[in-house]
Design an enzyme around this catalytic site. Structure first.
Site, PDB file in Angstrom:
ATOM      1  N   GLY A 194       1.184  -1.857  -0.157  1.00 45.85           N
ATOM      2  CA  GLY A 194      -0.038  -0.156  -0.067  1.00 45.85           C
ATOM      3  C   GLY A 194       0.576   1.650   0.142  1.00 45.85           C
ATOM      4  N   GLY A 435      22.026  11.017 -32.168  1.00 47.25           N
ATOM      5  CA  GLY A 435      21.763  11.574 -30.441  1.00 47.25           C
ATOM      6  C   GLY A 435      21.758  10.678 -29.524  1.00 47.25           C
ATOM      7  N   ALA A 436      21.890   9.074 -29.542  1.00 47.40           N
ATOM      8  CA  ALA A 436      22.469   8.761 -28.510  1.00 47.40           C
ATOM      9  C   ALA A 436      24.038   9.059 -28.112  1.00 47.40           C
ATOM     10  CB  ALA A 436      22.417   7.407 -28.542  1.00 47.40           C
TER      11      ALA A 436
END
Length: 548
Positions: A194, A435-436
């Protein structure tokens, strides 16, 4: 004269009978204190303790004793008791209220701890229980020491209602206030369900024990009722599920002792707080440290295969750089296409981020991006330099990745590197495409010292993809399959010779040096020495807006 606790009879070890204590005398008052202390230490029944041990679990106090330096523990609120009256709670008021809190030392360094006691009310959190945890967290923040929480709890104490929920909120608030100020480590030693799972989720590291610890928002019974799915506790929220699948757990321990020992190891790489540097261990005189290359260094010269499509294990590279080859890997089973963890160079802590060609060819995907981004931010928060090894062909393609938010979630890695002000050293071993290349600690994102091996291939894309675009007309005009293959091979070689190498980047200052692989350890050592006094501040702002 009354028998004092600590000099007890066999029938009741450690404490005297209530009727034998005269609390109106000094001796009687001392005896009464000792009796209460005994009851606090033995708050759980013998039967409950036996059940705990039968499951392979320690008691709350046994865990503290194993974790901390011998004799260093100072307890807070040993005699605290709940004040609840509903549901006949007034008839059962054990001392300590189900959690042991205090401070001690690990390797001589102060730490604050709390350890939930499943033998008392199932370790459930009520008002006093929560208040004790809040107090020890406040103590850690005031004194600038790490917090280690050992969780073994049935959750909120139902009998205390909203008060229990309120104290969970107080704990969450302090987790957030402490984040980036003092290290926080959560050890899941039993159930954690929970709302209770959110405190560990906010902390820096979450460690779990195989087969005995579980974390989930809703348990198997609720899931079956709502969705019809049937799943076991272990499959839903066990250590393996969270270490290999969800990424919630940073480490899967074989048993509780392994979990506690790993927590001690983690702390050895971290400072006590954000205003300090991590501890530096003494190192013996080593020729590597003074620039002399050894046969062990030379092994790196043969790590990279001649074929760009052949994988190799980046762990081998990391081991050749770190002191004694010792690497404390984090999240080892989650997003295996990227490696993160701690090591040392010249005795000083470094955080390592590395693409792993053995998995998905080292491609970045959603999980790898988030795993690395979180680790880089942790290192930056606690003044640990970041050492990055790059062999990345790009971001993993596919509809699952695009619809799963790779754009937003991959951007987290950009943000983490650009935001980090600790020393950042990057070594490109082979591929750094598209982009890496930018994302993995490039000079453009604030890399302080960027190196490449001569095997590095830095380009917008790989040769085959580039040839398909640049020479599409020539390829389309090929007279035969053999001609097509010959044209493709020739153009790919031209592309690699022209662009897919480290020298174009070096000419523009995007790389500070191209080095022989064998020279990597000395080069990194010298770079870290030069960055030892780095000071960088970000523009004034309330906080950035990382793409969550």
């Amino acid at each position: 004269m009354a028998t004092l606790c600590g000099m007890a009879t066999d029938a009741a070890p450690g404490c005297a009978d209530d009727q034998a204590i005269d609390i109106h005398s000094t001796a009687g008052k001392i005896a009464d204190l000792e009796k209460r202390r005994y009851e606090a230490v033995h708050a759980g029944s013998e039967r409950a303790v036996e059940r705990q041990h039968a499951k392979g679990k320690m008691t709350a106090r046994e865990r503290i004793e194993y974790l901390l330096d011998e004799g260093s523990f100072v307890e807070f609120d040993e005699l605290a008791r709940h004040r609840a009256h509903d549901f006949e709670m007034e008839h059962t008021r054990p001392y300590g209220d189900g959690v042991v809190t205090g401070h001690g030392t690990i390797d001589g360094r102060p730490v604050s701890v709390f350890s939930q006691d499943f033998t008392v009310f199932g370790g459930s959190l009520g008002e006093v229980f929560g208040t004790k945890i809040v107090k020890v967290m406040d103590h850690a923040l005031k004194t600038g020491c790490p917090v280690i929480g050992m969780n073994d709890s049935g959750g909120a104490r139902i009998q205390e209602g909203v008060v229990a929920l309120g104290l969970y909120g107080e704990v969450f608030f302090r987790n957030v206030m402490s984040s980036g100020v003092v290290p926080q480590i959560s050890l899941i030693m039993g159930p954690c369900a929970g709302g209770a799972v959110y405190s560990p989720a906010i902390t820096d590291f979450t460690l779990m024990v195989d087969q005995t610890s579980h974390m989930f928002i809703t348990g198997p019974d609720v899931i079956k009722t709502v969705t019809g799915e049937e799943v076991s506790f272990e499959d839903l929220g066990g250590a393996h599920a969270h270490n290999a699948k969800s990424g919630v757990a940073h480490y899967q321990a074989t048993d509780e002792k392994d979990c506690l020992e790993f927590a001690r190891e983690l702390l050895s790489y971290l400072p006590s707080n954000n205003l300090e540097d991590p501890p530096v261990l003494p190192v013996s005189t080593d020729p590597i440290l003074i620039g002399e290359l050894t046969d062990y260094d030379a092994e790196l010269d043969t790590v990279i295969p001649d074929s760009a499509n052949q994988p190799y294990d980046m762990h081998n590279v990391i081991a050749h750089i770190l002191d004694d080859g010792e690497f404390c890997e984090i999240h080892a089973e989650f997003a295996k296409n990227i490696i993160v963890g701690f090591g040392r160079v010249e005795g000083a802590s470094v955080g390592v981020v590395a693409n792993q060609p053995m998995h998905f060819a080292g491609c970045l995907d959603i999980d790898a991006s988030e795993k690395a981004a979180r680790f880089v931010r942790t290192c930056d928060a606690f003044n640990v330099p970041v050492l990055t090894f790059v062999d990345v062909p790009g971001f993993l393609p596919g509809t699952d990745q695009e619809w799963g938010g790779i754009i937003r979630r991959g951007a987290k890695l950009i943000y983490a590197y650009a935001e980090a002000t600790v020393p950042k050293i990057t070594v490109i071993t082979r591929k750094a495409y598209g982009g890496a290349y930018d994302v993995m600690g490039s000079k453009h994102l604030g890399g302080d010292f960027n190196l490449a091996w001569p095997t590095a291939q830095i380009a917008v894309m790989g040769a085959q993809g580039a040839v398909n675009i640049l020479y599409r007309r020539e390829l389309a005009g090929a007279a035969s399959a053999d001609d097509l293959a010959a044209i493709r091979a020739a153009r790919a070689t031209d592309y690699e010779d022209t662009l897919a190498n480290p020298y174009v980047a070096a000419e523009r200052g995007y790389l500070d040096a191209v080095i022989r692989p064998a020279e990597t350890r000395p080069a990194i050592t010298r770079a870290l020495r030069g960055l030892r006094n780095k000071r960088q501040t970000l523009p004034p702002k309330k906080h950035g807006n990382i793409p969550l």
